[in-house]
Design an enzyme around this catalytic site. Structure first.
Site, short mmCIF file in Angstrom:
data_model
loop_
_atom_site.label_atom_id
_atom_site.label_comp_id
_atom_site.label_asym_id
_atom_site.label_seq_id
_atom_site.Cartn_x
_atom_site.Cartn_y
_atom_site.Cartn_z
N CYS A 28 -3.19 10.58 4.37
CA CYS A 28 -3.59 10.16 5.72
C CYS A 28 -3.62 11.42 6.58
O CYS A 28 -2.62 12.12 6.68
CB CYS A 28 -2.61 9.15 6.31
SG CYS A 28 -3.01 8.74 8.03
N HIS B 148 0.89 -1.18 0.00
CA HIS B 148 0.00 0.00 0.00
C HIS B 148 0.92 1.22 0.00
O HIS B 148 1.45 1.62 1.04
CB HIS B 148 -0.86 -0.07 1.28
CG HIS B 148 -1.75 1.09 1.53
ND1 HIS B 148 -3.12 1.04 1.28
CD2 HIS B 148 -1.52 2.33 2.03
CE1 HIS B 148 -3.68 2.18 1.63
NE2 HIS B 148 -2.73 2.99 2.10
#
Ligand code: HMG
Ligand code: MG
Length: 292
Positions: free
Chosen positions: A231, A198
Site C-alpha cells: 500500500c 485481507h
C-alpha cells in the site's frame, strides 16, 4: 478474491503495459480464480500505476463465471467503474483517521458519508459491493487498534449493504492469536459468510493467521498472485499473502480452491518477466524451475 492486478500493481515503480496487465488478468481467470479485483478507479495522480483503469476494465476478455471487481473511493470513481462495466466494486477505508487522511484525504467519518452515496448508487444499480476495513490489526500512524473499533466500523458497512467485509492487516503486524480474537469479536456484527480477511505478509505471519481464521470458520481470503503488492500509504507494507502459497496450503489441507496451481504460476511468471524482478511467493519459487 484475487487482488494482484489492483493491490499488487498499485505500488510498483515499473509501469506494466496495459496489454501485459490484460494477459495477467486473463491468465488468472484461466487458472480458475473466480473473483478478480482488476484495477482501481482512484485519482491517477495518487496512484499512477493504475492510470489505465478504464482501458483495463474495458479491455479484459471476460470469462464466464468470473466476477471482475474494481476499487472505488467516491461517486466519481463509482461512475467511471460502472461505465467500464465492472461486475462489482469495493469501497475502502481504515479504522483510523491517520491512515484515511494519508490514503483518501479525509477522516473516517467523512469517508463513511462519501460511501453512503456510493452504496446507494450501487444498490440502485443492482451492483454488488464489498467493503475493506484497513488497519484492523494495527495502523502505521496510530499504532494498536482495539477490535471493538473494527467491529463498530464493520457493522456500519454491513448496514450500508456491503455483501462482504474484507478486514485488512494492511501492514502485516498480526499474529494467529490476535486473528482468532478479532474474528470472534467480528462475528457479533458480521455473519461469517460475509467476512473475508485481507492479509499483507510483511512479517511472514499471513498464512499462520489464515489457519487461525479457518479454525474460526472464515472461508473467504484475499490474496495476490506471486505475492505482489503493498500500500503506497502504508510505508514498508509488503504484498498480500501469495495466491500460490494460499492455494498450496488449502489444497494440502483438503480444502478445494478450484485453482490450477500450474496455470497460476505461469500467469505470475509472465508478470514477473514484465516487472523484471522476482516475486516473493515461496511456492512460486519452489515451482519456478518446473514452470519455465
Ligand atoms: P482528493 O484530492 O481529496 O479529491 O482525493 P478531490 O475530491 O478534492 O478532487 C481532487 C481531484 O481529484 C479532482 O481533479 C477530481 O476530479 C479528482 P482536478 O479537478 O484536480 O483535475 N478525482 C478523481 N479522479 C479520478 N478518479 C476518482 C477521483 N476522485 C476525485 N475517483 C481521492 C481523494 C480519494 C480521490 C484520492 O485520495 C485517491 O484517489 N486516493 C486513492 C489512494 C489509493 O488508491 N490508495 C491505495 C488503496 S489500497 C488500500 O487502501 C488498502 C486495501 O488494499 C486494504 C488493505 O490493505 O487494508 C484496500
Ligand atoms: Mg491491501
Amino acid at each position: 478474491m484475487e487482488v494482484g492486478p489492483r493491490d499488487g500493481l498499485q505500488n510498483e515503480a515499473t509501469v506494466v503495459e496495459t496489454t501485459a496487465k490484460l494477459a495477467f488478468i486473463e491468465g488468472l481467470a484461466d487458472a480458475g480464480l473466480s473473483r478478480i479485483e482488476i484495477t482501481a478507479f482512484v485519482n491517477p495522480r495518487w496512484i499512477p500505476p493504475l492510470a489505465d483503469q478504464a482501458e483495463v476494465a474495458r479491455g479484459v476478455r471476460r470469462r464466464r463465471g468470473v466476477r471482475y471487481a474494481a476499487l472505488v473511493p467516491n461517486v466519481k470513481g463509482y461512475e467511471a467503474a460502472a461505465a467500464s462495466g465492472v461486475d462489482e466494486v469495493a469501497i475502502f477505508l481504515a479504522v483510523t483517521d491517520g491512515h484515511n487522511q494519508k490514503n483518501i484525504n479525509c477522516t473516517t467519518a467523512e469517508a463513511l458519508l462519501r460511501y453512503q452515496e456510493v452504496a446507494a448508487r450501487a444498490v440502485g444499480d443492482g451492483r454488488p459491493f464489498r467493503a475493506y476495513v484497513s488497519c484492523a490489526f494495527g495502523c502505521p500512524y496510530e499504532g494498536a487498534v482495539a477490535p471493538a473499533r473494527v467491529v463498530e466500523l464493520a457493522a456500519k458497512l454491513i448496514a450500508l449493504g456491503a455483501y462482504e467485509i474484507s478486514v485488512g492487516d494492511t501492514i502485516g503486524v498480526g499474529n494467529p492469536r490476535q486473528t482468532a480474537l478479532l474474528v470472534r469479536a467480528l462475528k457479533q456484527a458480521v455473519p461469517l459468510d460475509r467476512l473475508a480477511l485481507h492479509l499483507h505478509d510483511t512479517r511472514g505471519t499471513a498464512l499462520a493467521n489464515i489457519a487461525a481464521a479457518l479454525d474460526e470458520g472464515v472461508a473467504s481470503f484475499d490474496s495476490s498472485a506471486g505475492g505482489l503488492g503493498g500500500c503506497p500509504y502504508a510505508p514498508g507494507a509488503a504484498g498480500n499473502v501469495a495466491t500460490e502459497d494460499l492455494v498450496y496450503m488449502l489444497e494440502g489441507m483438503g480444502i478445494a480452491t478450484g485453482v490450477d496451481l500450474e496455470k497460476l504460476a505461469r500467469a505470475s511468471l509472465a508478470l514477473e518477466a514484465a516487472l523484471g524482478r522476482p516475486l516473493p511467493s515461496k511456492v512460486l519459487a519452489a515451482m519456478r524451475g518446473a514452470c519455465t
